[in-house]
Write a protein that holds these residues in place. Structure first.
Motif, PDB file in Angstrom:
ATOM      1  N   PHE A  40       0.839  -1.153  -0.048  1.00  0.00           N
ATOM      2  CA  PHE A  40      -0.178   0.035   0.006  1.00  0.00           C
ATOM      3  C   PHE A  40       0.829   1.553  -0.099  1.00  0.00           C
ATOM      4  CE2 PHE A  40      -3.205  -2.627   2.394  1.00  0.00           C
ATOM      5  CZ  PHE A  40      -3.843  -3.189   1.133  1.00  0.00           C
ATOM      6  N   ALA A  41       1.974   1.194   0.652  1.00  0.00           N
ATOM      7  CA  ALA A  41       2.816   2.330   0.525  1.00  0.00           C
ATOM      8  C   ALA A  41       3.973   2.368  -0.720  1.00  0.00           C
ATOM      9  CB  ALA A  41       3.959   2.055   1.798  1.00  0.00           C
ATOM     10  N   ASP A  42       3.671   1.675  -1.733  1.00  0.00           N
ATOM     11  CA  ASP A  42       4.266   1.887  -2.966  1.00  0.00           C
ATOM     12  C   ASP A  42       3.562   2.687  -3.801  1.00  0.00           C
ATOM     13  OD1 ASP A  42       5.119   1.073  -5.699  1.00  0.00           O
ATOM     14  OD2 ASP A  42       6.616  -0.257  -4.956  1.00  0.00           O
ATOM     15  N   PRO A  43       3.884   3.597  -4.313  1.00  0.00           N
ATOM     16  CA  PRO A  43       3.139   4.394  -5.321  1.00  0.00           C
ATOM     17  C   PRO A  43       2.613   3.573  -6.749  1.00  0.00           C
ATOM     18  CG  PRO A  43       4.978   5.721  -4.725  1.00  0.00           C
ATOM     19  CD  PRO A  43       5.273   4.355  -4.248  1.00  0.00           C
ATOM     20  N   ALA A  44       3.485   2.781  -7.111  1.00  0.00           N
ATOM     21  CA  ALA A  44       3.173   2.129  -8.367  1.00  0.00           C
ATOM     22  C   ALA A  44       2.168   0.986  -8.126  1.00  0.00           C
ATOM     23  CB  ALA A  44       4.272   1.563  -8.783  1.00  0.00           C
ATOM     24  N   ASP A  45       2.269   0.429  -6.857  1.00  0.00           N
ATOM     25  CA  ASP A  45       1.118  -0.550  -6.370  1.00  0.00           C
ATOM     26  C   ASP A  45      -0.137   0.233  -6.181  1.00  0.00           C
ATOM     27  OD1 ASP A  45       2.882  -2.409  -6.611  1.00  0.00           O
ATOM     28  OD2 ASP A  45       3.068  -3.187  -4.491  1.00  0.00           O
ATOM     29  N   ALA A  46      -0.214   1.500  -5.487  1.00  0.00           N
ATOM     30  CA  ALA A  46      -1.349   2.165  -5.353  1.00  0.00           C
ATOM     31  C   ALA A  46      -2.009   2.665  -6.507  1.00  0.00           C
ATOM     32  CB  ALA A  46      -0.760   3.321  -4.221  1.00  0.00           C
ATOM     33  N   ALA A  47      -1.238   2.994  -7.567  1.00  0.00           N
ATOM     34  CA  ALA A  47      -1.764   3.383  -8.514  1.00  0.00           C
ATOM     35  C   ALA A  47      -2.470   2.150  -9.383  1.00  0.00           C
ATOM     36  CB  ALA A  47      -0.827   4.139  -9.522  1.00  0.00           C
ATOM     37  N   ALA A  48      -1.920   1.059  -9.282  1.00  0.00           N
ATOM     38  CA  ALA A  48      -2.365  -0.032  -9.955  1.00  0.00           C
ATOM     39  C   ALA A  48      -3.600  -0.667  -9.148  1.00  0.00           C
ATOM     40  CB  ALA A  48      -1.439  -1.264  -9.786  1.00  0.00           C
ATOM     41  N   ILE A  49      -3.793  -0.351  -7.906  1.00  0.00           N
ATOM     42  CA  ILE A  49      -5.247  -1.032  -7.246  1.00  0.00           C
ATOM     43  C   ILE A  49      -6.175   0.167  -7.652  1.00  0.00           C
ATOM     44  CG2 ILE A  49      -6.077  -0.785  -4.930  1.00  0.00           C
ATOM     45  CD1 ILE A  49      -3.242  -1.497  -3.794  1.00  0.00           C
ATOM     46  N   VAL A  50      -5.942   1.397  -7.793  1.00  0.00           N
ATOM     47  CA  VAL A  50      -7.022   2.307  -8.136  1.00  0.00           C
ATOM     48  C   VAL A  50      -7.328   1.848  -9.589  1.00  0.00           C
ATOM     49  CG1 VAL A  50      -7.614   4.837  -8.512  1.00  0.00           C
ATOM     50  CG2 VAL A  50      -6.351   4.030  -6.367  1.00  0.00           C
ATOM     51  N   ALA A  51      -6.575   1.879 -10.473  1.00  0.00           N
ATOM     52  CA  ALA A  51      -6.542   1.405 -11.885  1.00  0.00           C
ATOM     53  C   ALA A  51      -7.536   0.446 -12.140  1.00  0.00           C
ATOM     54  CB  ALA A  51      -5.442   1.862 -12.661  1.00  0.00           C
ATOM     55  N   MET A  52      -7.071  -0.504 -11.569  1.00  0.00           N
ATOM     56  CA  MET A  52      -7.813  -1.929 -11.526  1.00  0.00           C
ATOM     57  C   MET A  52      -9.098  -1.945 -11.011  1.00  0.00           C
ATOM     58  SD  MET A  52      -6.301  -3.833 -13.760  1.00  0.00           S
ATOM     59  CE  MET A  52      -7.510  -5.114 -13.385  1.00  0.00           C
ATOM     60  N   ALA A  81     -15.067  -1.404 -11.649  1.00  0.00           N
ATOM     61  CA  ALA A  81     -16.215  -0.591 -11.298  1.00  0.00           C
ATOM     62  C   ALA A  81     -17.112  -0.165 -12.662  1.00  0.00           C
ATOM     63  CB  ALA A  81     -15.922   0.779 -10.611  1.00  0.00           C
ATOM     64  N   ARG A  82     -16.300   0.220 -13.761  1.00  0.00           N
ATOM     65  CA  ARG A  82     -16.799   0.418 -14.938  1.00  0.00           C
ATOM     66  C   ARG A  82     -17.611  -0.706 -15.595  1.00  0.00           C
ATOM     67  NH1 ARG A  82     -14.351   5.483 -17.082  1.00  0.00           N
ATOM     68  NH2 ARG A  82     -13.283   6.184 -15.450  1.00  0.00           N
ATOM     69  N   ASP A  83     -17.268  -1.878 -15.476  1.00  0.00           N
ATOM     70  CA  ASP A  83     -17.756  -3.218 -15.903  1.00  0.00           C
ATOM     71  C   ASP A  83     -19.135  -3.362 -15.648  1.00  0.00           C
ATOM     72  OD1 ASP A  83     -16.321  -5.896 -17.548  1.00  0.00           O
ATOM     73  OD2 ASP A  83     -18.056  -6.373 -15.764  1.00  0.00           O
ATOM     74  N   PRO A  84     -19.859  -3.884 -16.455  1.00  0.00           N
ATOM     75  CA  PRO A  84     -21.329  -4.032 -16.174  1.00  0.00           C
ATOM     76  C   PRO A  84     -21.417  -4.902 -14.523  1.00  0.00           C
ATOM     77  CG  PRO A  84     -21.506  -4.384 -18.131  1.00  0.00           C
ATOM     78  CD  PRO A  84     -19.842  -4.163 -17.647  1.00  0.00           C
ATOM     79  N   LEU A 120     -14.927   4.975 -10.756  1.00  0.00           N
ATOM     80  CA  LEU A 120     -14.861   5.528  -9.117  1.00  0.00           C
ATOM     81  C   LEU A 120     -14.674   6.916  -9.302  1.00  0.00           C
ATOM     82  CD1 LEU A 120     -11.889   3.251  -8.227  1.00  0.00           C
ATOM     83  CD2 LEU A 120     -14.330   2.758  -7.622  1.00  0.00           C
ATOM     84  N   SER A 121     -15.529   7.402  -8.064  1.00  0.00           N
ATOM     85  CA  SER A 121     -15.757   8.959  -8.056  1.00  0.00           C
ATOM     86  C   SER A 121     -13.826   9.329  -7.745  1.00  0.00           C
ATOM     87  CB  SER A 121     -16.585   9.156  -6.988  1.00  0.00           C
ATOM     88  OG  SER A 121     -16.032   8.878  -5.644  1.00  0.00           O
ATOM     89  N   ASP A 122     -13.852  10.730  -7.706  1.00  0.00           N
ATOM     90  CA  ASP A 122     -12.578  11.207  -7.701  1.00  0.00           C
ATOM     91  C   ASP A 122     -12.313  10.926  -6.153  1.00  0.00           C
ATOM     92  OD1 ASP A 122     -11.961  11.881 -10.210  1.00  0.00           O
ATOM     93  OD2 ASP A 122     -12.749  14.141  -9.909  1.00  0.00           O
ATOM     94  N   ASP A 123     -13.439  11.155  -5.326  1.00  0.00           N
ATOM     95  CA  ASP A 123     -13.069  10.964  -3.892  1.00  0.00           C
ATOM     96  C   ASP A 123     -12.569   9.698  -3.417  1.00  0.00           C
ATOM     97  OD1 ASP A 123     -13.556  11.850  -1.227  1.00  0.00           O
ATOM     98  OD2 ASP A 123     -15.180  10.422  -1.208  1.00  0.00           O
ATOM     99  N   VAL A 124     -13.412   8.640  -4.049  1.00  0.00           N
ATOM    100  CA  VAL A 124     -12.955   7.298  -4.047  1.00  0.00           C
ATOM    101  C   VAL A 124     -11.624   7.066  -4.396  1.00  0.00           C
ATOM    102  CG1 VAL A 124     -13.235   4.890  -4.405  1.00  0.00           C
ATOM    103  CG2 VAL A 124     -15.321   6.517  -3.574  1.00  0.00           C
ATOM    104  N   ARG A 125     -11.220   7.434  -5.511  1.00  0.00           N
ATOM    105  CA  ARG A 125      -9.844   7.259  -6.263  1.00  0.00           C
ATOM    106  C   ARG A 125      -8.663   7.897  -5.290  1.00  0.00           C
ATOM    107  NH1 ARG A 125      -9.854   6.136 -11.448  1.00  0.00           N
ATOM    108  NH2 ARG A 125      -7.856   7.090 -11.898  1.00  0.00           N
ATOM    109  N   GLN A 126      -9.007   8.897  -4.540  1.00  0.00           N
ATOM    110  CA  GLN A 126      -8.022   9.533  -3.615  1.00  0.00           C
ATOM    111  C   GLN A 126      -8.026   8.834  -2.062  1.00  0.00           C
ATOM    112  OE1 GLN A 126      -6.209  12.103  -4.276  1.00  0.00           O
ATOM    113  NE2 GLN A 126      -6.779  11.989  -6.166  1.00  0.00           N
ATOM    114  N   ARG A 127      -9.180   8.422  -1.650  1.00  0.00           N
ATOM    115  CA  ARG A 127      -9.220   7.772  -0.427  1.00  0.00           C
ATOM    116  C   ARG A 127      -8.955   6.181  -0.274  1.00  0.00           C
ATOM    117  NH1 ARG A 127     -13.359   7.196   1.873  1.00  0.00           N
ATOM    118  NH2 ARG A 127     -15.239   7.641   0.225  1.00  0.00           N
TER     119      ARG A 127
END
Length: 167
Positions: A16-28, A33-36, A43-50
């Motif tokens: 969770f402290a690795d920026p690359a892993d954190a970005a991958a978690i949010v992206a995936m 979330a976009r899939d039916p 994801l909302s911007d708020d959720v993406r940040q938190r």
């Protein structure tokens, strides 16, 4: 837990402290979330940040990422719980997703193998998950891996997963 399954595919617990892993978690999770089957909305911007800071504060939370040549292509968000009947931990797979372009290549099976290895290391008695009744592809995969609905007494029926949303 980290394993390379081929020169291209790797499976590892996220840091969770690795920026690359954190970005991958949010992206995936956003792809899911976009899939039916994930609700069909980004994801909302708020959720993406938190999301990752909040996950890092949840005791027993862990995320398994699948990458091909460094690009995140699969995710499993998991939480350790407790079975009172077994008096042992359990692992719940809360989210399981593979990017659409990479489905059917064994990535979900590799994620499940990593989750099972982690669950065994934790001494867990079982792994649980939820699946939408109309998600036939996922249900077929899960059944092939030994998952199924559960019941304590056949006369009482099988367990249902219910929710009540709080605002």
């Amino acid at each position: 837990m980290s394993q390379t399954l081929s020169p291209a595919l790797s499976i590892a617990k996220a840091d969770f402290a690795d920026p690359a892993d954190a970005a991958a978690i949010v992206a995936m999770l956003d792809i899911y979330a976009r899939d039916p089957m994930g609700g069909g909305e980004p994801l909302s911007d708020d959720v993406r940040q938190r999301l990752v800071p909040a996950l890092s504060q949840v005791p027993g939370a862990f995320v398994v990422l699948a990458r091909i040549d460094g690009e995140a292509v699969g995710i499993a968000n998991c939480f350790t719980g407790f079975s009172t009947f077994a008096a042992r931990p359990l692992v719940n797979i809360h989210d399981m997703a593979v990017a659409p372009a990479h489905r059917g290549k064994g990535i979900a099976r590799a994620l499940f193998a990593a989750i099972e290895a982690e669950a065994r290391m934790l001494g867990a008695c079982k792994i649980t998950l939820e699946v939408l009744s109309g998600n036939e592809r996922a249900k077929a995969l899960y059944a092939s891996l030994g998952y199924g609905d559960y019941q304590l007494d056949p006369e009482a029926g099988h367990a249902l997963f219910w929710q009540k949303r709080l605002s």
